[in-house]
Design an enzyme around this catalytic site. Structure first.
Site, mmCIF file in Angstrom:
data_model
loop_
_atom_site.group_PDB
_atom_site.id
_atom_site.type_symbol
_atom_site.label_atom_id
_atom_site.label_comp_id
_atom_site.label_asym_id
_atom_site.label_seq_id
_atom_site.Cartn_x
_atom_site.Cartn_y
_atom_site.Cartn_z
ATOM 1 N N GLY A 468 69.013 -14.883 -90.154
ATOM 2 C CA GLY A 468 68.761 -16.313 -90.290
ATOM 3 C C GLY A 468 67.283 -16.635 -90.146
ATOM 4 O O GLY A 468 66.864 -17.778 -90.247
ATOM 5 N N ARG A 629 48.864 -14.881 -88.616
ATOM 6 C CA ARG A 629 49.012 -15.475 -89.946
ATOM 7 C C ARG A 629 50.465 -15.896 -90.142
ATOM 8 O O ARG A 629 51.388 -15.112 -89.889
ATOM 9 C CB ARG A 629 48.638 -14.411 -90.963
ATOM 10 C CG ARG A 629 48.643 -14.872 -92.398
ATOM 11 C CD ARG A 629 48.340 -13.643 -93.233
ATOM 12 N NE ARG A 629 48.097 -13.939 -94.617
ATOM 13 C CZ ARG A 629 47.964 -12.983 -95.536
ATOM 14 N NH1 ARG A 629 48.030 -11.716 -95.177
ATOM 15 N NH2 ARG A 629 47.755 -13.298 -96.785
ATOM 16 N N THR A 635 59.964 -21.397 -93.143
ATOM 17 C CA THR A 635 60.891 -20.629 -92.307
ATOM 18 C C THR A 635 60.312 -20.439 -90.906
ATOM 19 O O THR A 635 61.058 -20.365 -89.928
ATOM 20 C CB THR A 635 61.207 -19.262 -92.949
ATOM 21 O OG1 THR A 635 59.992 -18.600 -93.283
ATOM 22 C CG2 THR A 635 62.054 -19.417 -94.201
ATOM 23 N N GLU A 706 61.039 -15.032 -80.905
ATOM 24 C CA GLU A 706 61.256 -15.341 -79.487
ATOM 25 C C GLU A 706 60.338 -16.444 -78.975
ATOM 26 O O GLU A 706 60.753 -17.264 -78.152
ATOM 27 C CB GLU A 706 61.034 -14.100 -78.612
ATOM 28 C CG GLU A 706 61.248 -12.763 -79.279
ATOM 29 C CD GLU A 706 62.677 -12.270 -79.318
ATOM 30 O OE1 GLU A 706 63.500 -12.688 -78.496
ATOM 31 O OE2 GLU A 706 62.981 -11.443 -80.203
HETATM 32 MO MO1 MOS Z 1 66.285 -10.641 -80.258
HETATM 33 S S1 MOS Z 1 67.075 -10.900 -78.355
HETATM 34 O O1 MOS Z 1 65.400 -9.199 -79.982
HETATM 35 O O2 MOS Z 1 67.591 -10.409 -81.307
#
Ligand code: MOS
Length: 739
Positions: A468, A629, A635, A706
């Site tokens: 995703g 970059r 996205t 993350e």
């Molecule tokens: Mo992420 S927790 O490394 O899918």
């Protein structure tokens, strides 16, 4: 004209397939003669199974068999195995023995001609246990906390520098506090699902919901003793992962086990409730102690975390890694311990470790700012780390100061009143809070291949995933730009274990890992085309050197003299070649070793608190990020929006609650496990600050999976303090804690 795609806001190339339902997920392949498996879960948290009676279940029409540890054909191989994302210890394998290690452990699989019949029959399987006393409360297990064997995937725990306890005692201002965090479940929209298709020749094709087809293939081959060419794993579309699909989950093992037994295709999908019996973000109890001189100079930092693991695996994460890194401080000690509970093993969940660690650190920084009567943003600026003190190296780039400045400007930080309860709007208390975020930006090894055909179609492939995040799209952009082809002539293939090797999609490393491999494979195609072009009699490119030639608009062209060009088709036709293929394997350049490579963010939150009801609203958040970059602003922004929404959940709603009497997660539905819905999400702004990085990887992109989440919960908690004067140190900040 130049074909530029990298850096352009591009809609998902797989978007149409997804919204029209053409994209088939792991539980959806159209297969005849399918058998449906339904998992029976243990109802005790610890003990042994003394008897399983499936007589009644077997009498249900359509039921084929019931597999358990007593009758299941044991896998031919019993090789011990740790997968790519695994932890030290013993990997949980269903039906290995009669031990129950956690509540909801799969102990039987009912196989029937329909899902409904399998599910009904599963309710008729009678199980007797010899139950043992279980422990599922981290607080009660703290005395048994230990230093775990470390995961290969993670950098080691940073060692101490200076003398933190001594410096703390000598500090003019001190904060020494504890923070608590609950377990959380990933809850991707797509539940775990696997369809194992047994072929007449004994090979298997396995459709699995996973973030890493190669990882699942390796696991299944090790357990069932197949060679790579005998077992293929497919996962072209993933309906959300967030880490839950990094490791092979038990349903894929069960689907393969059953398909081998029945010699028929078998599908095993889990219900939403059953998904609360697998992995989760662990509980965390943390101590953060900070000491500073009166001008705000950080002199001492102590960060200790204890988290839970299962009885069989040492699941560790980088909870305390960021504290010695984010701020300049000469006296630092961190520690990370585990305590074993009778629960299923925790797992990586978006920003694993940093999510809890930065909540604690960034809350404590806010508490220190209050103590010092210094603006929390100013406190962070005064302690800005100019170098990576953990490894004693420079940063490859770090535009965090720009994040602070631009985020603060955007949210209107200057209007913030330092004293709590000073601002009201429509009867609600208004607060502003902020936090910093940090995550690593590594490049791993990956391979890719690129095939250009005479009609100008380019097919690029790598066994990575798109959970995703936009992998399909950005890889197509990189390939199109590198070979100078229109985007719609490029097809990117992923989610197939027969493609060139790539790691699991996780850790925010996919763009930086697979991207360079795609780029390198396309450059090899270009080089071959150049060779073909030079073979043309009186070639316009005769005498042109390879570094002078660019691929552009379906042509190879001299940079110096753009009129000298050969079309790809002419180059191929002249040599009677129908396709040109390039493959490449890329990995980190040694020069990266000399630098700390990280993404950073500054998150700002505004909250409105209704004092009478204790309700908290988050009308506005701004996240400013330094992520190198940006390959695709569209996205990329979506990634961060998702992180911000998740942060609202983490701060205010999400909590997996165990009833310790049963040792089981009880709020196992989306009705009782709360995640943010539209009414909880308001104005979210994402700013990408300029950050050029020539070291981090050939693309200069740092990854965004993350970082969007890191720091968000702390920013909200700090805003709640600013609004109310109440410091809530246990997540989530629910109204009962606030009233
Ligand atoms: Mo992420 S927790 O490394 O899918």
């Amino acid at each position: 004209m130049t074909t530029t795609y990298i850096g352009e806001a591009t809609s998902r190339v797989d978007g149409r397939a997804k919204v029209t339902g053409r994209a088939k997920y792991a539980g959806e392949p159209d297969i005849a003669n399918l058998v449906y498996g339904y998992v029976v879960g243990a109802t005790v948290a610890r003990g042994t199974i003394t008897a399983i009676d499936a007589t009644e279940a077997l009498s249900v029409p359509g039921v084929l068999t019931v597999l358990t540890h007593e009758n299941s054909p044991l896998p031919v191989s019993r090789r011990s195995y740790i997968d790519e994302a695994g932890s030290p210890g013993e990997t949980f394998i269903p039906f290995r023995d009669n031990r129950v290690r956690f509540s909801q452990q799969p102990i039987a699989l009912v196989l029937a001609d329909t899902f409904e019949r399998a599910r009904y029959a599963a309710s008729l399987v009678r199980v007797e246990y010899d139950q043992e006393t279980h422990l599922t409360d981290l607080e009660a297990a703290l005395t048994d906390a230990y230093d775990p064997p470390w995961r290969v995937l993670l950098p080691p725990i940073p060692g101490p520098r200076g003398n933190a306890e001594k410096a703390l005692a000598a500090s003019a201002a001190r904060v020494d506090v504890k923070y608590g965090a609950p377990a959380e479940h990933h809850n991707p929209m797509e539940p775990y699902a696997s369809t194992a298709v047994w072929e007449e020749n004994g090979t298997l094709t396995v459709y699995d919901k996973t973030q890493g087809v190669k990882n699942v293939q390796g696991f299944l081959c090790s357990q069932f003793d197949y060679d790579d060419d005998e077992l293929r794993v497919l996962s072209p579309y993933v309906g959300g992962g967030f880490g839950s699909g990094l490791r092979p989950q038990y349903q894929v093992f069960l689907a393969v086990l059953a398909a081998r037994e029945l010699k028929r295709p078998v599908k095993v999908t889990l219900t939403r409730q059953q998904m609360f019996g697998l992995c989760y973000r662990p509980f965390a109890i943390q101590r953060v102690a900070l000491g500073a001189s009166s001008d705000g100079t950080l002199n001492a930092l102590i960060h200790d975390a204890v988290q839970n693991t299962s009885r069989y695996e040492h699941y560790c994460e980088s909870t305390v890694h960021w504290s010695p890194l984010l701020y300049k401080c000469d006296n630092v000690t961190v520690s990370f311990k585990l305590a074993q509970l009778d629960l299923t093993a925790p797992a990586d969940m978006r920003a694993p470790g940093a999510a809890w660690g930065l909540f604690a650190l960034e809350s404590a920084m806010d508490e220190l700012a209050v103590e010092l009567e210094i603006d929390p943003l100013e406190l962070r600026l005064r302690n800005h780390a100019e170098t990576d003190q953990v490894r004693n190296v420079p940063f490859s780039s770090k535009a965090l100061r720009d994040c602070y400045t631009q985020g603060a400007e955007r949210v209107g930080w200057s209007r913030r009143k330092p004293e709590p309860r000073a601002v009201r709007k429509d009867g609600a208390l208004v607060g502003l809070g902020m936090a910093s975020g940090v995550w690593e930006s590594p490049q791993l090894m990956a391979s890719a291949s690129a095939v250009l055909t005479l009609d100008g179609a380019l097919t690029v492939s790598s066994a990575t995933a798109d959970i995703g995040t936009g992998t399909y799209t950005i890889m197509a952009q990189i390939a199109a730009e590198t070979l100078g082809l229109p985007l719609n002539q490029v097809t990117f293939k992923l989610g197939d274990s027969s493609l060139p090797r790539a790691p699991v999609e996780g850790g925010s490393f996919t763009a930086a890992t697979v991207g360079p491999a795609v780029q390198a494979a396309c450059l090899k195609v270009r080089d071959q085309l150049f060779g073909l072009a030079q073979r043309i009699p009186n070639s316009p490119l005769a005498g042109v050197t390879s570094d002078e030639v660019v691929a552009d608009d379906g042509h190879l062209r001299s940079r110096k003299d753009p009129s000298r060009a050969v079309s790809f088709a002419d180059a191929m036709q002249n040599s009677m070649v129908n396709e040109v293929e390039g493959t490449a394997t890329t990995g980190p350049d040694p020069k990266q070793q000399g630098y700390g490579t990280y993404t950073h963010s500054a998150v700002f939150a505004e909250v409105h608190v209704d004092e009478a009801l204790g309700t908290i609203r988050v009308p506005r958040m701004v996240s400013a990020l330094a992520a190198g970059r940006v390959l695709n602003p569209k996205t990329a922004r979506s990634q961060v929006l998702g992180g911000l929404v998740w942060g609202i959940g983490m701060a205010l709603e999400e909590e997996s609650v165990i009833d310790h009497k049963f040792g089981r997660f009880m709020n196992h539905s989306l009705g009782e496990y709360h995640v943010p819905v539209n009414a909880d999400v308001h104005d979210l702004e994402v700013i990408f600050v300029d950050e050029r990085d020539d070291v981090v990887n050939p693309l200069g992109a740092k990854g965004l999976g993350e970082i969007g989440l890191v720091g968000v919960a702390a920013a909200i908690a700090n805003a709640v303090y600013n609004a109310t004067g109440k410091r809530i140190r246990d997540l989530p900040i629910t109204l009962d804690k606030l009233l």
